[in-house]
Design a protein around this motif. Structure first.
Motif, mmCIF file in Angstrom:
data_model
loop_
_atom_site.group_PDB
_atom_site.id
_atom_site.type_symbol
_atom_site.label_atom_id
_atom_site.label_comp_id
_atom_site.label_asym_id
_atom_site.label_seq_id
_atom_site.Cartn_x
_atom_site.Cartn_y
_atom_site.Cartn_z
ATOM 1 N N ALA A 1 -16.545 -6.677 -0.913
ATOM 2 C CA ALA A 1 -15.520 -7.362 -1.698
ATOM 3 C C ALA A 1 -14.292 -6.467 -1.665
ATOM 4 N N GLU A 2 -13.315 -6.832 -0.841
ATOM 5 C CA GLU A 2 -12.167 -5.957 -0.555
ATOM 6 C C GLU A 2 -10.891 -6.496 -1.180
ATOM 7 N N LEU A 3 -10.307 -5.723 -2.084
ATOM 8 C CA LEU A 3 -9.018 -6.090 -2.670
ATOM 9 C C LEU A 3 -7.926 -5.817 -1.647
ATOM 10 N N THR A 4 -7.161 -6.843 -1.302
ATOM 11 C CA THR A 4 -6.204 -6.730 -0.192
ATOM 12 C C THR A 4 -4.747 -6.729 -0.657
ATOM 13 N N SER A 5 -4.509 -6.606 -1.974
ATOM 14 C CA SER A 5 -3.139 -6.680 -2.487
ATOM 15 C C SER A 5 -2.303 -5.477 -2.077
ATOM 16 N N SER A 6 -2.962 -4.345 -1.837
ATOM 17 C CA SER A 6 -2.252 -3.133 -1.403
ATOM 18 C C SER A 6 -3.017 -2.491 -0.254
ATOM 19 N N GLU A 7 -2.290 -1.843 0.636
ATOM 20 C CA GLU A 7 -2.920 -1.145 1.746
ATOM 21 C C GLU A 7 -2.760 0.351 1.512
ATOM 22 N N TRP A 8 -3.827 0.998 1.062
ATOM 23 C CA TRP A 8 -3.801 2.419 0.794
ATOM 24 C C TRP A 8 -4.035 3.192 2.085
ATOM 25 N N ASN A 9 -3.646 4.454 2.114
ATOM 26 C CA ASN A 9 -3.716 5.195 3.369
ATOM 27 C C ASN A 9 -3.843 6.687 3.119
ATOM 28 N N ASN A 10 -3.869 7.449 4.188
ATOM 29 C CA ASN A 10 -4.011 8.907 4.101
ATOM 30 C C ASN A 10 -2.713 9.626 4.446
ATOM 31 N N LEU A 11 -1.577 8.979 4.243
ATOM 32 C CA LEU A 11 -0.309 9.605 4.598
ATOM 33 C C LEU A 11 0.023 10.798 3.702
ATOM 34 N N HIS A 12 -0.685 10.953 2.567
ATOM 35 C CA HIS A 12 -0.459 12.135 1.735
ATOM 36 C C HIS A 12 -0.801 13.418 2.491
ATOM 37 N N ALA A 13 -1.593 13.293 3.561
ATOM 38 C CA ALA A 13 -1.962 14.471 4.347
ATOM 39 C C ALA A 13 -0.885 14.832 5.368
ATOM 40 N N PHE A 14 0.140 13.976 5.486
ATOM 41 C CA PHE A 14 1.220 14.212 6.436
ATOM 42 C C PHE A 14 2.428 14.809 5.701
ATOM 43 N N PRO A 15 3.448 15.260 6.435
ATOM 44 C CA PRO A 15 4.647 15.797 5.779
ATOM 45 C C PRO A 15 5.228 14.824 4.759
ATOM 46 N N ALA A 16 5.906 15.354 3.740
ATOM 47 C CA ALA A 16 6.362 14.560 2.599
ATOM 48 C C ALA A 16 7.213 13.362 3.007
ATOM 49 N N TYR A 17 8.058 13.510 4.013
ATOM 50 C CA TYR A 17 8.957 12.416 4.371
ATOM 51 C C TYR A 17 8.223 11.221 4.983
ATOM 52 N N GLN A 18 6.967 11.426 5.350
ATOM 53 C CA GLN A 18 6.203 10.344 5.957
ATOM 54 C C GLN A 18 5.292 9.643 4.948
ATOM 55 N N ARG A 19 5.256 10.108 3.709
ATOM 56 C CA ARG A 19 4.276 9.592 2.769
ATOM 57 C C ARG A 19 4.557 8.156 2.361
ATOM 58 N N SER A 20 3.468 7.495 1.933
ATOM 59 C CA SER A 20 3.559 6.093 1.551
ATOM 60 C C SER A 20 4.307 5.930 0.233
ATOM 61 N N SER A 21 5.113 4.876 0.136
ATOM 62 C CA SER A 21 5.825 4.586 -1.104
ATOM 63 C C SER A 21 4.870 4.174 -2.214
ATOM 64 N N GLN A 22 3.632 3.850 -1.882
ATOM 65 C CA GLN A 22 2.655 3.466 -2.898
ATOM 66 C C GLN A 22 2.383 4.602 -3.871
ATOM 67 N N GLU A 23 2.608 5.836 -3.455
ATOM 68 C CA GLU A 23 2.296 6.979 -4.301
ATOM 69 C C GLU A 23 3.243 7.097 -5.488
ATOM 70 N N SER A 24 4.398 6.469 -5.419
ATOM 71 C CA SER A 24 5.379 6.614 -6.487
ATOM 72 C C SER A 24 5.678 5.307 -7.197
ATOM 73 N N SER A 25 4.870 4.272 -6.977
ATOM 74 C CA SER A 25 5.129 2.991 -7.620
ATOM 75 C C SER A 25 3.816 2.321 -7.998
ATOM 76 N N GLY A 26 3.825 1.676 -9.163
ATOM 77 C CA GLY A 26 2.654 0.915 -9.584
ATOM 78 C C GLY A 26 1.495 1.810 -9.994
ATOM 79 N N LYS A 27 0.292 1.205 -10.043
ATOM 80 C CA LYS A 27 -0.911 1.912 -10.459
ATOM 81 C C LYS A 27 -1.449 2.776 -9.335
ATOM 82 N N SER A 28 -2.212 3.776 -9.717
ATOM 83 C CA SER A 28 -2.860 4.626 -8.725
ATOM 84 C C SER A 28 -3.981 3.854 -8.045
ATOM 85 N N ALA A 29 -4.440 4.385 -6.923
ATOM 86 C CA ALA A 29 -5.556 3.753 -6.217
ATOM 87 C C ALA A 29 -6.798 3.723 -7.090
ATOM 88 N N GLU A 30 -7.037 4.808 -7.837
ATOM 89 C CA GLU A 30 -8.243 4.858 -8.678
ATOM 90 C C GLU A 30 -8.192 3.814 -9.779
#
Length: 303
Positions: A66-95
């Motif tokens: 049962a997969e919630l598809t409203s947001s696409e989470w990713n591992n861009l936090h492991a990349f340099p800051a300028y490449q990170r996903s905008s999801q990290e600074s908006s809305g609810k956390s993944a958890e």
């Protein structure tokens, strides 16, 4: 004595699928018709042996996503800051998002089947079976994109999967059931393995169960997912032989590779993870060697 071809043929046959289809249809209806998850964009689908057509007669539990598809989470936090996903600074956390969706799924399943049928586990929500429905493990998760390269929006490489929290360890678990399914189907094509790949998986899963029945292999040594991924690394031409030649040839090839460092490059069937390692989603190479040698011994001592 060698294993008769007639036995290998029986081991190659697919197990029954009607009850798994009934189970999937029942849970799909329970979720899609529930007000507890109404308005939430989600996808429901099979994973595991029933989804991949590698189920054998001994398989019982059905694995459903049962997969919630409203947001696409990713591992861009492991990349340099300028490449990170905008999801990290908006809305609810993944958890927060995952926990809320999980509670909604549990409420929907409980309302449909009754509290005595539902059991919340560390990695799934279990729905106990009955005469017409198999036991099912529902994995509640978020859409997850795993980047292996991200230089820019035009220069990147990734795989689409799912992610969820293991409540025992409180760690995120990433998986790629659709990639696993699609890669297995591609390898099973006639032009590659003469459609022998999936029957071969079923043949070896049944042979593994014979070792377990004999007390020569423990239940936990060679889970089906790892057996399937191990065979995925075997070159396509090995699957084009007769069943008896296929059984011996594949085990001989694996035995040689597992004796060297070559096996360290083995991939899971999803092609996103290496097969061997220390993570919970990886396998122990000693267990793989034990399986291969047990299957070779079964060939020599079959009765």
């Amino acid at each position: 004595m060698p294993i008769p071809d007639s036995q290998l043929l029986r081991w190659s046959n697919q197990g029954a699928t009607q009850q798994s289809q009934n189970t999937y249809a029942s849970i799909r209806y329970a979720l899609s018709s529930s007000f507890h998850v109404s308005g939430k964009p989600f996808d429901i689908y099979l994973q595991g042996s029933y989804a991949n057509a590698t189920n054998i007669r001994a398989d019982s539990d059905v694995d459903i996503v049962a997969e919630l598809t409203s947001s696409e989470w990713n591992n861009l936090h492991a990349f340099p800051a300028y490449q990170r996903s905008s999801q990290e600074s908006s809305g609810k956390s993944a958890e927060e998002t995952w926990r809320e969706f999980r509670e909604s799924v549990i409420s929907a399943l409980t309302a449909h089947y009754g509290a005595g049928v539902i059991e919340a586990k560390n990695r799934c929500v279990r729905v106990r079976g009955n005469n017409s429905r198999l036991q099912a493990d529902v994995v509640v998760c978020l859409t997850y994109r795993h980047y292996t390269r991200y230089h820019s929006a035009y220069d990147k490489k990734s795989g689409l999967g799912i992610t969820f929290i293991d409540l025992e360890t409180n760690r995120w678990i990433d998986n790629f059931p659709k990639l696993h399914r699609d890669n297995g189907s591609a390898k099973n094509q006639y032009t590659r393995t003469r459609e022998n790949y999936k029957p071969t998986i079923r043949m070896f899963k049944n042979a593994r169960n014979r070792l377990i029945d004999r007390g020569q292999l423990s239940q936990s040594t060679a889970p089906s997912y790892f057996v399937e991924s191990l065979l995925y690394n075997v070159p396509d031409p090995q699957f084009q032989a007769t069943r008896q030649a296929r059984y011996q040839g594949i085990l001989s090839w694996l035995d040689q590779k597992l004796a060297t460092n070559a096996a360290q490059t083995f991939e899971c069937q999803n092609e996103q993870d290496t097969l061997f390692g220390t993570q919970t989603t990886q396998w122990n190479p000693d267990d793989a060697r034990m399986l291969v040698r047990g299957l070779q011994n079964l060939w020599q001592t079959y009765r």
